[in-house]
Design an enzyme around this catalytic site. Structure first.
Site, short mmCIF file in Angstrom:
data_model
loop_
_atom_site.label_atom_id
_atom_site.label_comp_id
_atom_site.label_asym_id
_atom_site.label_seq_id
_atom_site.Cartn_x
_atom_site.Cartn_y
_atom_site.Cartn_z
N TYR A 1 0.03 11.73 14.87
CA TYR A 1 0.79 10.82 14.03
C TYR A 1 1.45 9.72 14.87
O TYR A 1 1.38 8.53 14.53
CB TYR A 1 1.85 11.59 13.24
CG TYR A 1 2.78 10.71 12.44
CD1 TYR A 1 2.35 10.12 11.25
CD2 TYR A 1 4.09 10.47 12.87
CE1 TYR A 1 3.21 9.31 10.51
CE2 TYR A 1 4.95 9.67 12.13
CZ TYR A 1 4.50 9.09 10.95
OH TYR A 1 5.35 8.28 10.23
N GLY B 1 8.04 7.48 -2.40
CA GLY B 1 8.79 7.36 -1.16
C GLY B 1 9.25 5.95 -0.85
O GLY B 1 9.75 5.22 -1.72
N ILE B 2 9.09 5.54 0.41
CA ILE B 2 9.48 4.20 0.83
C ILE B 2 8.72 3.16 0.02
O ILE B 2 9.28 2.14 -0.38
CB ILE B 2 9.23 4.02 2.33
CG1 ILE B 2 10.17 4.90 3.16
CG2 ILE B 2 9.40 2.56 2.74
CD1 ILE B 2 9.88 4.90 4.64
N GLY B 3 7.45 3.41 -0.24
CA GLY B 3 6.64 2.45 -0.98
C GLY B 3 7.19 2.16 -2.36
O GLY B 3 7.20 1.00 -2.80
N THR C 1 0.85 -1.19 0.00
CA THR C 1 0.00 0.00 0.00
C THR C 1 0.88 1.24 0.00
O THR C 1 1.99 1.23 0.52
CB THR C 1 -0.95 0.02 1.22
OG1 THR C 1 -0.18 0.20 2.42
CG2 THR C 1 -1.76 -1.27 1.31
N GLY C 2 0.38 2.32 -0.61
CA GLY C 2 1.19 3.52 -0.73
C GLY C 2 2.45 3.25 -1.52
O GLY C 2 3.54 3.74 -1.19
N SER D 1 6.99 3.64 12.77
CA SER D 1 7.90 4.79 12.93
C SER D 1 8.48 4.74 14.33
O SER D 1 7.83 4.24 15.26
CB SER D 1 7.14 6.10 12.72
OG SER D 1 7.91 7.21 13.16
#
Length: 237
Positions: free
Chosen positions: A147, A15-17, A10-11, A134
């Site tokens: 967050y 970026g990281i995805g 997902t995502g 995170s």
């Protein structure tokens, strides 16, 4: 790799995805990604052989339809719940809609995607689930309370689900990065970045490819489960 394994990220468009998607594709995985608004980036990845799906993780029915479509083509061997949004603001200035969206994407979305994928893994008694958390989920973060709360929830989900599905042969872990070189860091000034780097013993941020390499390891190992693996350059030592 034979037979070909499949991963859902997902995502996965940015970026990281994106690094996750490219790493798994290079390893030979049949790679599926969910994205929300990053259509141009998703098209670029589709041109490289990935399967891309526009899915709003706040929409339970859309999640179920997309997962069902993937499962019609074959099993999902690895699920990576990577999609996430962040917000930096004072606690008392956090708007209700901001708070609700953070939880809807970061927590509820991950919960529903996992819920849609899990029955097929249980049936096959095989699978790996990796949640991208995170360091702030465990440590807390000033001006990122909401967050940090979402990532704390992801950590709890990881540990609890690992216990629940271990008898079915399914591995569940999380990666908790520190500061990673993605566009999420663009909002920080040069002064902010200098202060951040001072607090990282290795003196640099992680590259998203480093997170992806570790995710590949977690997807293919068979014994560690229920763990939150911190990749923070020594910040938490």
């Amino acid at each position: 790799m034979s037979p070909t394994k499949s991963v859902l990220i997902t995502g996965g468009a940015r970026g990281i995805g994106r690094s996750l998607a490219l790493a798994f594709l290079a390893r030979g995985y049949n790679t599926h990604i969910f994205y929300h608004r990053s259509e141009a980036a998703a098209k670029t990845l589709a041109a490289q052989g990935m399967h891309t799906y526009a899915v709003d993780l706040r929409d339970h029915d859309a999640i179920c339809r997309a997962v069902a479509h993937i499962l019609e083509t074959g099993p999902i061997d690895v699920l990576i719940n990577n999609a996430g949004i962040s917000e930096t603001t004072l606690f008392q200035h956090t708007e209700p809609i901001t708070f609700e969206n953070l939880f809807a994407v970061n927590v509820t979305g991950a919960f529903y995607v996992t819920q849609a994928v899990l029955p097929s893994m249980i049936e096959r008694k095989s699978g790996a689930i990796i949640n991208i958390s995170s360091i702030w989920g465990a440590r807390g973060a000033s001006c990122e309370v909401a967050y940090a709360m979402t990532k704390g929830a992801i950590d709890a989900m990881t540990r609890s689900l690992a216990l629940e599905v271990a008898p079915s042969g399914i591995i569940v872990n999380a990666i908790a990065p520190g500061c990673v070189e993605t566009d999420m860091m663009d909002r920080y000034t040069d002064t902010d970045m200098a202060a951040i780097l001072e607090n990282i013993p290795l003196g640099r941020m992680a590259g998203p490819d480093e997170i992806a390499s570790f995710a590949l390891y977690l997807a293919e190992q068979t014994y560690a489960t229920g763990q939150i693996f911190t990749l923070d350059g020594g910040m938490g030592v």
